[in-house]
Design a protein around this motif. Structure first.
Motif, PDB file in Angstrom:
ATOM      1  N   PHE A 117       0.094  -0.817  -4.251  1.00  0.00           N
ATOM      2  CA  PHE A 117       0.403   0.549  -3.826  1.00  0.00           C
ATOM      3  C   PHE A 117       1.730   0.603  -3.082  1.00  0.00           C
ATOM      4  N   LEU A 118       1.976  -0.372  -2.192  1.00  0.00           N
ATOM      5  CA  LEU A 118       3.226  -0.398  -1.443  1.00  0.00           C
ATOM      6  C   LEU A 118       4.426  -0.626  -2.358  1.00  0.00           C
ATOM      7  N   ILE A 119       4.268  -1.466  -3.376  1.00  0.00           N
ATOM      8  CA  ILE A 119       5.361  -1.709  -4.314  1.00  0.00           C
ATOM      9  C   ILE A 119       5.688  -0.437  -5.094  1.00  0.00           C
ATOM     10  N   ARG A 120       4.655   0.239  -5.578  1.00  0.00           N
ATOM     11  CA  ARG A 120       4.879   1.487  -6.323  1.00  0.00           C
ATOM     12  C   ARG A 120       5.479   2.565  -5.432  1.00  0.00           C
ATOM     13  N   LEU A 121       5.001   2.655  -4.208  1.00  0.00           N
ATOM     14  CA  LEU A 121       5.534   3.648  -3.277  1.00  0.00           C
ATOM     15  C   LEU A 121       6.997   3.364  -2.955  1.00  0.00           C
ATOM     16  N   THR A 122       7.361   2.096  -2.829  1.00  0.00           N
ATOM     17  CA  THR A 122       8.748   1.729  -2.573  1.00  0.00           C
ATOM     18  C   THR A 122       9.641   2.146  -3.736  1.00  0.00           C
ATOM     19  N   VAL A 123       9.178   1.921  -4.958  1.00  0.00           N
ATOM     20  CA  VAL A 123       9.961   2.311  -6.135  1.00  0.00           C
ATOM     21  C   VAL A 123      10.126   3.828  -6.194  1.00  0.00           C
ATOM     22  N   VAL A 124       9.054   4.557  -5.946  1.00  0.00           N
ATOM     23  CA  VAL A 124       9.116   6.022  -5.997  1.00  0.00           C
ATOM     24  C   VAL A 124      10.039   6.560  -4.899  1.00  0.00           C
ATOM     25  N   LEU A 125       9.886   6.061  -3.679  1.00  0.00           N
ATOM     26  CA  LEU A 125      10.740   6.536  -2.585  1.00  0.00           C
ATOM     27  C   LEU A 125      12.195   6.159  -2.816  1.00  0.00           C
ATOM     28  N   GLY A 126      12.444   4.979  -3.356  1.00  0.00           N
ATOM     29  CA  GLY A 126      13.808   4.569  -3.655  1.00  0.00           C
ATOM     30  C   GLY A 126      14.447   5.437  -4.718  1.00  0.00           C
ATOM     31  N   SER A 185      18.211  16.761   5.698  1.00  0.00           N
ATOM     32  CA  SER A 185      17.024  16.521   6.524  1.00  0.00           C
ATOM     33  C   SER A 185      15.956  15.752   5.750  1.00  0.00           C
ATOM     34  N   VAL A 186      15.734  16.141   4.504  1.00  0.00           N
ATOM     35  CA  VAL A 186      14.753  15.441   3.665  1.00  0.00           C
ATOM     36  C   VAL A 186      15.201  14.005   3.424  1.00  0.00           C
ATOM     37  N   LEU A 187      16.496  13.780   3.227  1.00  0.00           N
ATOM     38  CA  LEU A 187      17.026  12.440   3.010  1.00  0.00           C
ATOM     39  C   LEU A 187      16.831  11.558   4.234  1.00  0.00           C
ATOM     40  N   ILE A 188      17.008  12.110   5.413  1.00  0.00           N
ATOM     41  CA  ILE A 188      16.816  11.343   6.646  1.00  0.00           C
ATOM     42  C   ILE A 188      15.350  10.953   6.810  1.00  0.00           C
ATOM     43  N   VAL A 189      14.447  11.902   6.580  1.00  0.00           N
ATOM     44  CA  VAL A 189      13.009  11.599   6.674  1.00  0.00           C
ATOM     45  C   VAL A 189      12.616  10.565   5.626  1.00  0.00           C
ATOM     46  N   LEU A 190      13.137  10.721   4.428  1.00  0.00           N
ATOM     47  CA  LEU A 190      12.840   9.795   3.351  1.00  0.00           C
ATOM     48  C   LEU A 190      13.353   8.394   3.652  1.00  0.00           C
ATOM     49  N   SER A 191      14.518   8.296   4.258  1.00  0.00           N
ATOM     50  CA  SER A 191      15.048   6.979   4.588  1.00  0.00           C
ATOM     51  C   SER A 191      14.198   6.279   5.646  1.00  0.00           C
ATOM     52  N   VAL A 192      13.692   7.024   6.609  1.00  0.00           N
ATOM     53  CA  VAL A 192      12.804   6.436   7.620  1.00  0.00           C
ATOM     54  C   VAL A 192      11.502   5.971   6.965  1.00  0.00           C
ATOM     55  N   LEU A 231      11.105   5.058   3.879  1.00  0.00           N
ATOM     56  CA  LEU A 231      11.431   3.904   3.047  1.00  0.00           C
ATOM     57  C   LEU A 231      11.548   2.644   3.888  1.00  0.00           C
ATOM     58  N   ILE A 232      12.136   2.749   5.052  1.00  0.00           N
ATOM     59  CA  ILE A 232      12.230   1.602   5.962  1.00  0.00           C
ATOM     60  C   ILE A 232      10.843   1.153   6.396  1.00  0.00           C
ATOM     61  N   ILE A 233       9.965   2.089   6.713  1.00  0.00           N
ATOM     62  CA  ILE A 233       8.608   1.757   7.149  1.00  0.00           C
ATOM     63  C   ILE A 233       7.829   1.078   6.028  1.00  0.00           C
ATOM     64  N   VAL A 234       7.929   1.609   4.811  1.00  0.00           N
ATOM     65  CA  VAL A 234       7.188   1.040   3.678  1.00  0.00           C
ATOM     66  C   VAL A 234       7.682  -0.368   3.360  1.00  0.00           C
ATOM     67  N   VAL A 235       8.985  -0.576   3.401  1.00  0.00           N
ATOM     68  CA  VAL A 235       9.521  -1.912   3.127  1.00  0.00           C
ATOM     69  C   VAL A 235       9.104  -2.893   4.228  1.00  0.00           C
ATOM     70  N   ALA A 236       9.083  -2.444   5.459  1.00  0.00           N
ATOM     71  CA  ALA A 236       8.682  -3.319   6.565  1.00  0.00           C
ATOM     72  C   ALA A 236       7.195  -3.664   6.502  1.00  0.00           C
ATOM     73  N   MET A 237       6.377  -2.803   5.911  1.00  0.00           N
ATOM     74  CA  MET A 237       4.937  -3.056   5.827  1.00  0.00           C
ATOM     75  C   MET A 237       4.568  -4.055   4.735  1.00  0.00           C
ATOM     76  N   GLN A 238       5.476  -4.304   3.793  1.00  0.00           N
ATOM     77  CA  GLN A 238       5.153  -5.199   2.695  1.00  0.00           C
ATOM     78  C   GLN A 238       5.033  -6.631   3.193  1.00  0.00           C
ATOM     79  N   PRO A 239       4.050  -7.359   2.664  1.00  0.00           N
ATOM     80  CA  PRO A 239       3.867  -8.747   3.108  1.00  0.00           C
ATOM     81  C   PRO A 239       5.011  -9.627   2.610  1.00  0.00           C
ATOM     82  N   SER A 240       5.274 -10.663   3.363  1.00  0.00           N
ATOM     83  CA  SER A 240       6.341 -11.588   3.010  1.00  0.00           C
ATOM     84  C   SER A 240       5.936 -12.424   1.810  1.00  0.00           C
TER      85      SER A 240
END
Length: 77
Positions: free
Chosen positions: A52-61, A7-14, A16-25
């Motif tokens: 912050f988004l880059i660091r959060l992506t690394v931590v969540l990954g 369950s935690v893995l599923i929430v974490l994957s969602v 992670l998808i949101i954080v990656v999608a929020m990063q600017p191109s």
């Protein structure tokens, strides 16, 4: 234990998808015309929210990887 980690893995994957999608191109239409020199010499460190988004992506990954390995261990033992 397995269902809680799954369950935690599923929430974490969602998340992670949101954080990656929020990063600017990082691509720029003008860079293809300039031969990429801007990308070579125009490197700047990310600041503020982008940093912050880059660091959060690394931590969540990293947490995603550890949870995946833990689930694999629980399945095999």
């Amino acid at each position: 234990m397995y269902s809680v980690l799954l369950s935690v893995l599923i929430v974490l994957s969602v998340l992670l998808i949101i954080v990656v999608a929020m990063q600017p191109s990082k691509t720029n239409a003008a860079s293809s015309l300039s031969g990429g020199a801007e990308q070579l010499f125009g490197k700047q460190k990310a600041r503020g929210f982008e940093s912050f988004l880059i660091r959060l992506t690394v931590v969540l990954g990293t947490i995603f990887l550890v949870l995946t390995l833990a689930l694999e261990y629980l399945i095999n033992h």
